[in-house]
Design a protein around this motif. Structure first.
Motif, mmCIF file in Angstrom:
data_model
loop_
_atom_site.group_PDB
_atom_site.id
_atom_site.type_symbol
_atom_site.label_atom_id
_atom_site.label_comp_id
_atom_site.label_asym_id
_atom_site.label_seq_id
_atom_site.Cartn_x
_atom_site.Cartn_y
_atom_site.Cartn_z
ATOM 1 N N LEU A 69 80.689 73.211 15.401
ATOM 2 C CA LEU A 69 80.131 71.897 15.089
ATOM 3 C C LEU A 69 78.693 71.985 14.607
ATOM 4 N N GLU A 70 78.024 73.088 14.951
ATOM 5 C CA GLU A 70 76.630 73.251 14.544
ATOM 6 C C GLU A 70 76.429 74.463 13.636
ATOM 7 N N ASN A 71 77.532 75.106 13.232
ATOM 8 C CA ASN A 71 77.419 76.311 12.407
ATOM 9 C C ASN A 71 78.524 76.314 11.347
ATOM 10 N N LYS A 72 78.179 75.989 10.122
ATOM 11 C CA LYS A 72 79.165 75.872 9.049
ATOM 12 C C LYS A 72 79.744 77.225 8.629
ATOM 13 N N ASN A 73 79.109 78.327 9.035
ATOM 14 C CA ASN A 73 79.585 79.658 8.645
ATOM 15 C C ASN A 73 80.352 80.368 9.753
ATOM 16 N N LEU A 74 80.783 79.616 10.755
ATOM 17 C CA LEU A 74 81.574 80.201 11.849
ATOM 18 C C LEU A 74 83.003 79.693 11.771
ATOM 19 N N ILE A 75 83.949 80.631 11.797
ATOM 20 C CA ILE A 75 85.373 80.297 11.839
ATOM 21 C C ILE A 75 85.993 81.010 13.040
ATOM 22 N N ILE A 76 86.738 80.262 13.838
ATOM 23 C CA ILE A 76 87.444 80.830 14.995
ATOM 24 C C ILE A 76 88.939 80.768 14.713
ATOM 25 N N LYS A 90 80.309 88.833 2.416
ATOM 26 C CA LYS A 90 80.798 87.461 2.450
ATOM 27 C C LYS A 90 81.363 87.062 3.814
ATOM 28 N N MET A 91 81.749 88.072 4.614
ATOM 29 C CA MET A 91 82.359 87.760 5.897
ATOM 30 C C MET A 91 82.221 88.929 6.865
ATOM 31 N N VAL A 92 82.082 88.610 8.159
ATOM 32 C CA VAL A 92 82.063 89.605 9.231
ATOM 33 C C VAL A 92 83.154 89.223 10.225
ATOM 34 N N TYR A 93 83.975 90.198 10.610
ATOM 35 C CA TYR A 93 85.108 89.933 11.503
ATOM 36 C C TYR A 93 84.868 90.549 12.873
ATOM 37 N N ILE A 94 85.047 89.732 13.922
ATOM 38 C CA ILE A 94 84.944 90.193 15.306
ATOM 39 C C ILE A 94 86.219 89.805 16.036
ATOM 40 N N CYS A 95 86.925 90.777 16.575
ATOM 41 C CA CYS A 95 88.098 90.520 17.410
ATOM 42 C C CYS A 95 87.635 90.580 18.864
ATOM 43 N N ASN A 96 87.704 89.473 19.577
ATOM 44 C CA ASN A 96 87.112 89.393 20.916
ATOM 45 C C ASN A 96 88.009 88.612 21.888
ATOM 46 N N ALA A 141 76.408 85.382 6.066
ATOM 47 C CA ALA A 141 77.833 85.467 5.734
ATOM 48 C C ALA A 141 78.649 84.645 6.726
ATOM 49 N N ILE A 142 79.907 84.457 6.400
ATOM 50 C CA ILE A 142 80.834 83.828 7.344
ATOM 51 C C ILE A 142 81.073 84.789 8.499
ATOM 52 N N VAL A 143 81.057 84.279 9.716
ATOM 53 C CA VAL A 143 81.429 85.072 10.885
ATOM 54 C C VAL A 143 82.796 84.572 11.349
ATOM 55 N N PHE A 144 83.745 85.472 11.343
ATOM 56 C CA PHE A 144 85.147 85.148 11.646
ATOM 57 C C PHE A 144 85.497 85.785 12.987
ATOM 58 N N VAL A 145 85.659 84.974 14.030
ATOM 59 C CA VAL A 145 85.915 85.476 15.377
ATOM 60 C C VAL A 145 87.372 85.228 15.754
ATOM 61 N N ASP A 146 88.075 86.306 16.051
ATOM 62 C CA ASP A 146 89.495 86.268 16.410
ATOM 63 C C ASP A 146 89.611 86.276 17.938
ATOM 64 N N GLU A 147 90.032 85.143 18.495
ATOM 65 C CA GLU A 147 90.124 85.000 19.955
ATOM 66 C C GLU A 147 91.575 85.030 20.439
ATOM 67 N N ALA A 148 92.393 85.849 19.815
ATOM 68 C CA ALA A 148 93.819 85.905 20.162
ATOM 69 C C ALA A 148 94.051 86.209 21.638
ATOM 70 N N TYR A 149 93.156 86.990 22.240
ATOM 71 C CA TYR A 149 93.366 87.436 23.625
ATOM 72 C C TYR A 149 92.378 86.816 24.614
ATOM 73 N N LEU A 150 91.574 85.868 24.167
ATOM 74 C CA LEU A 150 90.558 85.300 25.050
ATOM 75 C C LEU A 150 91.163 84.556 26.234
ATOM 76 N N ASP A 151 92.396 84.041 26.068
ATOM 77 C CA ASP A 151 93.061 83.329 27.160
ATOM 78 C C ASP A 151 93.313 84.222 28.373
ATOM 79 N N PHE A 152 93.292 85.537 28.178
ATOM 80 C CA PHE A 152 93.509 86.453 29.295
ATOM 81 C C PHE A 152 92.213 86.704 30.081
#
Length: 367
Positions: free
Chosen positions: A219-226, A166-172, A197-208
């Motif tokens: 906007l073009e992918n209903k199964n993407l959550i950031i 149902k979901m895949v998690y990527i911490c990036n 599945a939903i792709v869940f991307v965690d961008e907690a550290y992308l600002d670095f």
């Protein structure tokens, strides 16, 4: 609304006058021990990837002033913050959901996917504290080992997806390794994985990093959550502010799991986030200082014959395999708080990048 904006503007102008010539003077390493002088000296906190310099001067001034309005609910402030976040991420207001730190967003997405039962896929090793309730929620966790250079095995994760996923998690960038997915490969992965599945991307550290967020792809992918946070780069870990970026329909469905969407952050926290987004000079200095101190730390660890993984975040992942002393005892003896062993094979651990003075003390402690 106009009165609040004028007040925020006055706070901003006042704080700018503080200047940035001595950036480390803004470092906030205090703990509750500063309130109780009889307690022994506060430890050096290098355990939770906190920003040692924040909150910014603008945020500090605004937070202090906003205490007087904490007797009122912060609906208008939440709306204002959502508008600023949406603009920053090139999306609309209805693509944003606020949370008490990204932790609340992680919890909500886990609950959301668990409603459908099945499983979710994530790397081993990655940030996984939010997955602990998965068994009780009735959703199975499937882990995929990192590559030999401690990166996400995107091909392996794609293969791990089955009809029950149902979901895949990527911490990036990934926590605790500090590694980052190459953008084209990640975009390709999201395109394929989100078909199933939903792709869940965690961008907690992308600002670095200087990498572009994937947030505009929602906007073009209903199964993407950031998910993103103000805890790290903005130095607001204790203020608890994070948010999700997704399609309007997904935001609406996730929001339905909360009794009062966008109202879990305080007035003080909302004001802190609003003013932090405007303090671009402070953020540039945080990024610059983090890179300088991180470079020093890696150089010193390498001199001690400790293997380090190149980091794209505000921490360093390194191996204690060649370390002859009791590392954690050395930290304890010098009143320094680190983390733990994340991988027994290679004895990999992580250290947060503090101020230059703190990291010099850290290196001296483990020599």
């Amino acid at each position: 609304m106009n009165n609040r904006r004028n007040w925020l503007k006055q706070v901003s102008l006042g704080a700018v006058g503080l200047g940035f010539c001595q950036f480390e003077a803004f470092a906030n390493t205090s703990t509750e021990n500063d309130i109780f002088p009889d307690v022994e000296k506060s430890p050096i906190l290098l355990r939770s990837n906190e920003n040692p310099y924040g909150p910014s001067p603008l945020a500090r001034a605004a937070m202090q002033k906003s205490i007087n309005t904490s007797n009122r609910y912060g609906w208008d402030l939440s709306d204002e913050l959502i508008s600023l976040i949406a603009k920053k991420n090139n999306v609309s207001n209805n693509n944003i959901l606020l949370g008490a730190g990204s932790t609340e967003i992680l919890d909500l997405v886990l609950q959301y996917t668990a409603l459908q039962k099945g499983n979710f896929v994530l790397a081993e090793t990655t940030f996984n504290y939010w997955t602990f309730p998965s068994d009780k929620l009735g959703i199975k966790k499937i882990t995929v080992p990192l590559t030999s250079d401690k990166k996400h095995d995107l091909a392996g994760m794609l293969k791990a997806i089955d009809t029950d996923t149902k979901m895949v998690y990527i911490c990036n960038p990934n926590n605790p390794t500090g590694t980052i997915c190459e953008r084209e490969q990640l975009v390709s992965f999201v395109k394929e994985a989100s078909k199933k599945a939903i792709v869940f991307v965690d961008e907690a550290y992308l600002d670095f990093t200087k990498e572009e967020s994937l947030s505009n792809l929602v906007l073009e992918n209903k199964n993407l959550i950031i998910t993103k946070t103000f805890s790290k780069m903005y130095g607001l870990a204790g203020a608890r502010i994070g948010y999700a970026v997704a399609t309007a329909s997904t935001i609406e469905e996730i929001s339905a799991l909360k009794s009062s969407p966008n109202l879990s952050i305080s007035v003080v926290s909302a004001v802190a986030a609003i003013t932090s987004l405007k303090d671009e000079k402070f953020i540039e200095q945080v990024h610059s200082s983090n890179e300088e101190v991180k470079k020093y730390t890696i150089e010193q660890l390498t001199k001690l014959n400790l293997t380090c993984i190149p980091s794209h975040a505000n921490f360093v992942y390194f191996s204690l395999d060649n370390y002859k002393k009791d590392y954690f005892k050395q930290l304890e003896n010098h009143n320094i708080q680190g983390t733990k062993i994340y991988e027994e094979n290679g004895k990999w651990t992580r250290i947060t990048i503090g101020t230059m003075k703190e990291m010099q003390q850290f290196i001296e402690a483990i020599k």
